[in-house]
Structures are given as C-alpha cells and as structure tokens.
Design a protein around this motif. Sequence first.
Motif, mmCIF file in Angstrom:
data_model
loop_
_atom_site.group_PDB
_atom_site.id
_atom_site.type_symbol
_atom_site.label_atom_id
_atom_site.label_comp_id
_atom_site.label_asym_id
_atom_site.label_seq_id
_atom_site.Cartn_x
_atom_site.Cartn_y
_atom_site.Cartn_z
ATOM 1 N N ILE A 84 13.188 25.157 34.373
ATOM 2 C CA ILE A 84 12.241 25.735 33.813
ATOM 3 C C ILE A 84 11.769 26.801 34.713
ATOM 4 C CG2 ILE A 84 9.956 25.628 32.590
ATOM 5 C CD1 ILE A 84 10.475 22.709 32.032
ATOM 6 N N GLY A 85 11.726 28.030 34.273
ATOM 7 C CA GLY A 85 11.244 29.269 35.174
ATOM 8 C C GLY A 85 12.312 30.156 35.152
ATOM 9 N N SER A 169 7.136 18.055 23.806
ATOM 10 C CA SER A 169 7.960 17.383 24.957
ATOM 11 C C SER A 169 7.115 17.095 26.202
ATOM 12 C CB SER A 169 9.281 18.280 25.242
ATOM 13 O OG SER A 169 10.059 18.408 24.362
ATOM 14 N N GLY A 170 7.118 16.314 27.242
ATOM 15 C CA GLY A 170 6.204 16.083 28.075
ATOM 16 C C GLY A 170 6.721 15.298 29.038
ATOM 17 N N GLY A 171 6.879 15.675 30.569
ATOM 18 C CA GLY A 171 7.446 14.587 31.356
ATOM 19 C C GLY A 171 7.276 14.962 32.985
ATOM 20 N N SER A 172 8.258 14.789 33.735
ATOM 21 C CA SER A 172 8.160 14.996 35.189
ATOM 22 C C SER A 172 7.507 16.348 35.733
ATOM 23 C CB SER A 172 9.415 14.545 35.721
ATOM 24 O OG SER A 172 9.860 13.121 35.476
ATOM 25 N N TYR A 173 6.833 16.452 36.654
ATOM 26 C CA TYR A 173 6.648 17.692 37.200
ATOM 27 C C TYR A 173 5.581 18.395 36.406
ATOM 28 C CZ TYR A 173 10.556 16.488 39.787
ATOM 29 O OH TYR A 173 11.570 15.459 40.328
ATOM 30 N N GLY A 204 6.915 22.596 38.401
ATOM 31 C CA GLY A 204 8.311 22.782 39.011
ATOM 32 C C GLY A 204 8.439 21.522 40.087
ATOM 33 N N TYR A 205 9.778 21.226 40.348
ATOM 34 C CA TYR A 205 9.982 20.467 41.385
ATOM 35 C C TYR A 205 9.791 20.886 42.772
ATOM 36 C CZ TYR A 205 12.914 17.852 44.871
ATOM 37 O OH TYR A 205 13.411 16.883 45.715
ATOM 38 N N PHE A 741 16.075 12.080 40.155
ATOM 39 C CA PHE A 741 15.673 11.699 38.953
ATOM 40 C C PHE A 741 14.372 12.209 38.192
ATOM 41 C CE2 PHE A 741 13.635 8.238 36.330
ATOM 42 C CZ PHE A 741 14.433 8.260 35.220
ATOM 43 N N ASN A 742 14.452 12.424 36.968
ATOM 44 C CA ASN A 742 13.126 12.860 36.295
ATOM 45 C C ASN A 742 13.382 12.943 34.753
ATOM 46 O OD1 ASN A 742 13.708 16.059 35.247
ATOM 47 N ND2 ASN A 742 15.045 15.657 36.890
#
Length: 751
Positions: A84-85, A169-173, A204-205, A741-742
């Motif tokens: 993403i980005g 949607s929703g999740g890690s970071y 972002g990671y 892992f995400n």
Amino acid sequence: MKRLVILGMLGAVMTAQAQETDTLKSVELQNVEVMATRAWKNTPMTFSDIDKKQLKAMNYGIDIPYLLSLTPSVTMTSDAGNGIGYTTLRVRGTDPSRINITANGMPLNDAESSQVFWVNMGDFASSVQSMQIQRGVGTSTNGAGAFGATLNMQTENIGLKPYIGLDMSGGSYYSHKETLRFSTGLLGKHWGIQGRLSNIGSKGYIDRASTKLNSYLLQAGWFGDNTVVKFITWNSVEETYHAWNYTSKYEQERYGRTYNSCGVLGFDENDNPTGYYDRQTDNYHQQNYQLLLNQRLSRLISLNVGLHYTHGDGYYEQYKRNRKLKNYFSPEYIAAHYAEGVTKADIIEQKKMKNDFYGTVASLVYNDRKGLEAAFGGGWNKYDGDHYGNIVGVPSYEYYRNNAKKTDFNVYGKVNYVFVRGLNAFVDLQYRHIGYKLQDPTDTYGSNLTNEYIINETFDFFNPKFGLNYDITSHHKVYASYAIAHKEPVRNNYEDNLGLDIRAERLNDLEVGYKFQSQHFSAGANLYWMDYKNQFVLTGAINDIGEAVAINVDKSYRLGIEFEAAWQPIEWFRWSANATWSRNRVKDSKVTLDDYATTVSLGDAPLSFSPDLILNNIFTLDYQGFKASIQSQYVSDQYLTNTGFETMTCWDEQGNETQETLLLKRHFVTNIDLSYTFGWEKVGLKEATVGLSLYNIFSAKYDNNGWAAPQFEATNNGVRAVNTWNVRDMDAVGFAPSAPFNLMAHLSLNF
C-alpha cells in the motif's frame, strides 16, 4: 452540496427499475474502446486477461501491481513493505517507465517520467471491469512507447440493474479500506450513473511509511441501440510519508529492520537518531476526465472516439541536513542571512509540480465474422508541466522553476486475417512522433536563468509487428511474432545524464509459443528473445529523491521461456501455475574506477533487477460459497547493478574487512485467502462475502527492492566493488524490506 448529490444518486439507486434491453449489445458497445488496443483471441502474442471476478477476489486495499503479481514474469516493489502506497510493477525485468498503461484506450503514463504512480490512482481496481497485460512489445497502443509490456485496463461497465455495495477491509499495520459502490441501473431506457467513494490508509510496515488515499470515480452514460456516450471522471488525493531512501544491512542491524532514514533530524553522541521531521510527506492531487463515444456504424464496423484530460498538482516536503547553501540561495541572500564563512545548513525544501495532460484517441474496428479483423486508430496528446521549489520558512523564496512540454502523435493499422482454415496472419504497423522540450531539468538555484529550452528534441519511430497463428486442432495452437519498438528518453534520463549523449532505445522482439486447451486442462509455453540497442538500464543507483538512475548501454538482451498450466479435474478445485526462466545480459559491461578517469570492461554481465527464475503456484477451492486459495511465489536472486558483482568489500568500525551483498536475495512467499459468500434476500442483501487474507504466512524475510552505488577499484586479479563512503555497506546500498506475516479481514455487502 456534495452530500445532496450523493444522496440523490443513492436514492435513484434504490428506486430505479431495470429496463428490458439487449444486455449483450450494451456490453459489446461499452467494450469498443479497448477492442482496438487489446490482443484478440488469435493474436500471435503472449498475454494474460484478468476479469472483474478475479480482481474482486484479491482487491482488499493493496495496489494494482500486487494484484498482478501472480501473472507470468511479474515482480513488484513496495516502499512501505506491505503493498500500500508507493508500489511499482516490473515485467521480464523491465522497469515501470517502459510499461505502457492505458484506461479505456487512453494513456495513463505520466508524459515525463513515463510511469504510472499508483499512489495517485487510489482504489482504481475497484472500478475496473477487466485488465489485459501483454508481455513483450505487444500490439500498438496509445501514449507511452511499450518497451517490455502493456497493461490495458477497462473501467467498469455501467450495468442495467441498480445496486449499492460496501467493501470494508482492515488488518495489520492499521491498514484499512472502505469503498462505497453505487449504480442507478438503466434510467428511462437510455441513462445510467455509476460510481464509488474510497478511503484507503495504512501506517506501513516500514517506520512512518504511512499512506492516506481518498478517491472517487463517477461515470454517466447514455445508451442507444447503436451508440454509447460515457463521461468518466476519477479524482484522487494522496499523502504518503517518504520511505524511498531504503536502508543498508548495517543500519537494519543497528536500528531494526523497519528503520526509515527519511526525515531524520540528527544523531546523538551514540549515533542514534534524535527525532524525525513529521511533515516529510508526498502530497498530490490528480484529476482525470474522459469522454467516450462508441458507435456501431454497421453490423461489421464500430467507431470509438475519446477525449481525455488529466490535471496534477502537488509537492513533497523534506528535511535535508547539512546542505550546500549555494544550491538554494543567491550569494546576496547568503551574505545577508548567514554568518561569514558558513556554507552549509539544514534546509526544509518543498519541490512542487503542476501539470496538464490532454489529448484525443480514435479507432475504427472492422470484423466480418468470417476471418477478417482490422483496426485503424491513433491519438494525439500534449503535456505542459511546471517544476518549482520553495524553501519552507523563507517567505516567497522560490529557488528554481522550469517548464517542460511534450507532444505525442501516433497512428496505427492492424489486420488479422484467416487466409487458410486455422491459419491467420497478423500485421500491425505504427508510426509515432514525439516532440520534447525541457528548460534546465535540474533543481538547484540559478539552474534556469535564461528560461530557454536547453533540450529540444524530436523523435520519429516506425514500429512494425508481424505474426502467424495456427490452430492445429481445436485443442492445439502455435504462434510466432516479430516486432520492433522504440522508446524516447524520459526526463530523469536527461537530468541524471546531463551533458552526455542520450539516445533513444530500439528493441527487436521475437516471440514463439504453443498452447493446449481442453475441458479440464490447459498449458502453454512462450519463448522470447528481446534484443536491445541503447537500452536504458537501471544502474542500481538512485538520485536525490529516491528515483532509480538509468544509463544507455550499447547492446543487451533478454532471453527466456514462460510456462503456464491449469488443471481443473472437478468443478470446485483448480490448480494453476506459471514459471519464467530467463537470461538477461548487458554485453560488454563497463565501470569507471575510483580514480574517476579509468574505464574498465567487465564483459557480459547480468542486467539489474532481472531474476533468472520466477515461479507462481495457486491452489483454488470454490465450493457452495466457500472459497480458499493458496498462492505461492518464488523469485530468484536479483543483481542490484549491471556489473555481475554479488558482493562488495567493506570495513567495519574496527577496520576489519567485510563482504556485503549487492543482491536482492531469492525468496519464497505463500499467501492464503479464505472467504465465504452468502445471500439474505429477506433483508434485501443480494450477496455478502466475509473473508480473511493471510500474507507471507511463513514470515519470509526478504527485500522487494533496493539500490546500490559501490565504488570500483583495480586489484591484482582485475576489479572489485568496494565501499569507502561509510561503515560496512552504509551509503553504498539500500534495501526495501517486505513485511513478515500480516493479515487483512474483509467484508463485502451488495444490495
């Protein structure tokens, strides 16, 4: 006012009734705009089609390059590490500036950089009906020269029935995506309105690699028996924190794998960062408009005419430590505002751009339904862009400004003719004319004092393509094609090689393939040989704003074979796979030694960012609403330079010699996607899908991108790569780590 408009649209969605009409005719007419530029069923070239159903199954917030990542020969990059980005797409090792991208046959590539910045196209995938990615030169198209691949996208057809949908949607970071979709269906037998509103965000990671994307797409159409007129507009606003410096392995070991050096304010006595500049962001607003006329002139002939306009306006702001004052200020300003003898200081700069890109495309398509298909078309486009920079904190101080103008005209004709049962010939001829004018493209004080266009060039290219396709039986076919393509230099090529002899590129592309198709199994192989003259290849180095630097090399080539196969023994299970093996070489690679005078030949060397092997494997189970997909990808080592050096000699803090990598190391990644789809008609819910996507389930630690700029010195055995700039590999290489892992949870509702 905007709320009233949106509410009015939604009211129409809920109250409109579907009208009886010829559905097939409406869809065919809406497809006219891409028929002229896409490969047809028996076009003797290699391509992959991705339909809306396939896109929907993956579109949970990640950018389009990641949605295409499992097609043959594709690699992708992500500055933030989680898709993403700022992301890019490479095909067969070809960098993004050589991939032609269109929407509805209209050019999308930025006229100067020749790239599409997906961060300025927030959630565009949610409005796409289908995509076709052609590998190699591909068929003639509009806009930027296709020099390694073509991506043709068609926006969603305006449907006949009303609907309203919500995707979340929703999740890690802290990644999330919210999309509202709506359509009026057909109103008054002739009209339709459709659109979406989207919000995507992520931290972002990588540290501070945040992304905020807000966008909409709105289209209105009029439908007649033989006519479709559509107006389409999409608008996107983005704010992205810089993460384009990347980091050396030394920095990652010292500060952590997610360390981001962009925006660092300084370092303490222990060499640890003291803080970060919070406005180190890229900010851009892009508006796109298209007006399309699709006209069926007869049962055999269709016409498409389109107008397009894109306006871009934005800037990025960055904190620069210990910069030379003469690059920003006049001598008088320095004398008045700085102490005598001071030549360097910390600077906050804003680099801005404002541009307009507009033009027209047209095509005439003929199909006699008996074996003759033909298309004649072309386009004219013009770009006018300003680049300028300000110093933050210094009122009304502009330290550079320059302008660029570019015109692009092309005309093509293509014929596909079955002259013997099962055997058809394809001929495609294109002429392109480019005029490109740049004032001084550098960005330092005093770089454009005369306002003259110091670069003023024209290019005339003839791009012929020929091929044969033979359907041996209903199950077996073979094809072969030969194409010639040319590509003009882009702005960065001039800026990064100012004063050097910059030349246009030429590509000879030979493709030979075989395909097998049966009810339960399909397979194919495509052999390609891409021979280049004056190819711009990525050196591995980056410029001051993190953009890859490329130079002309006299001779180079890409030779490879692509395999595809799919097996579906039962209705609810499918196994598909593809693989690319390739050899990518610069002939007679040269480097300049650290004396900055001696040039040494290294012989043939691997091309940068071009893996020898890419493997993709997908298992899909789809049974009574439940769907599960296991996707795996292997990418072999990628060189960061065109020298063939896998390591460079460095020294640690104690002066001990170390060997540091100059490779993006091979990696194997597996993702799992799970979802369940059901309906609930009693409450008006036509379809609901709930799911969970698990990315990189084995937490593979790999880098998706990088840069390298080592020095080279002579030794008793020849030449070696070294780094004397800093400790170990610091200041000589940088890597963009991918997230371990995400996950993302997702919900889609359709009413």
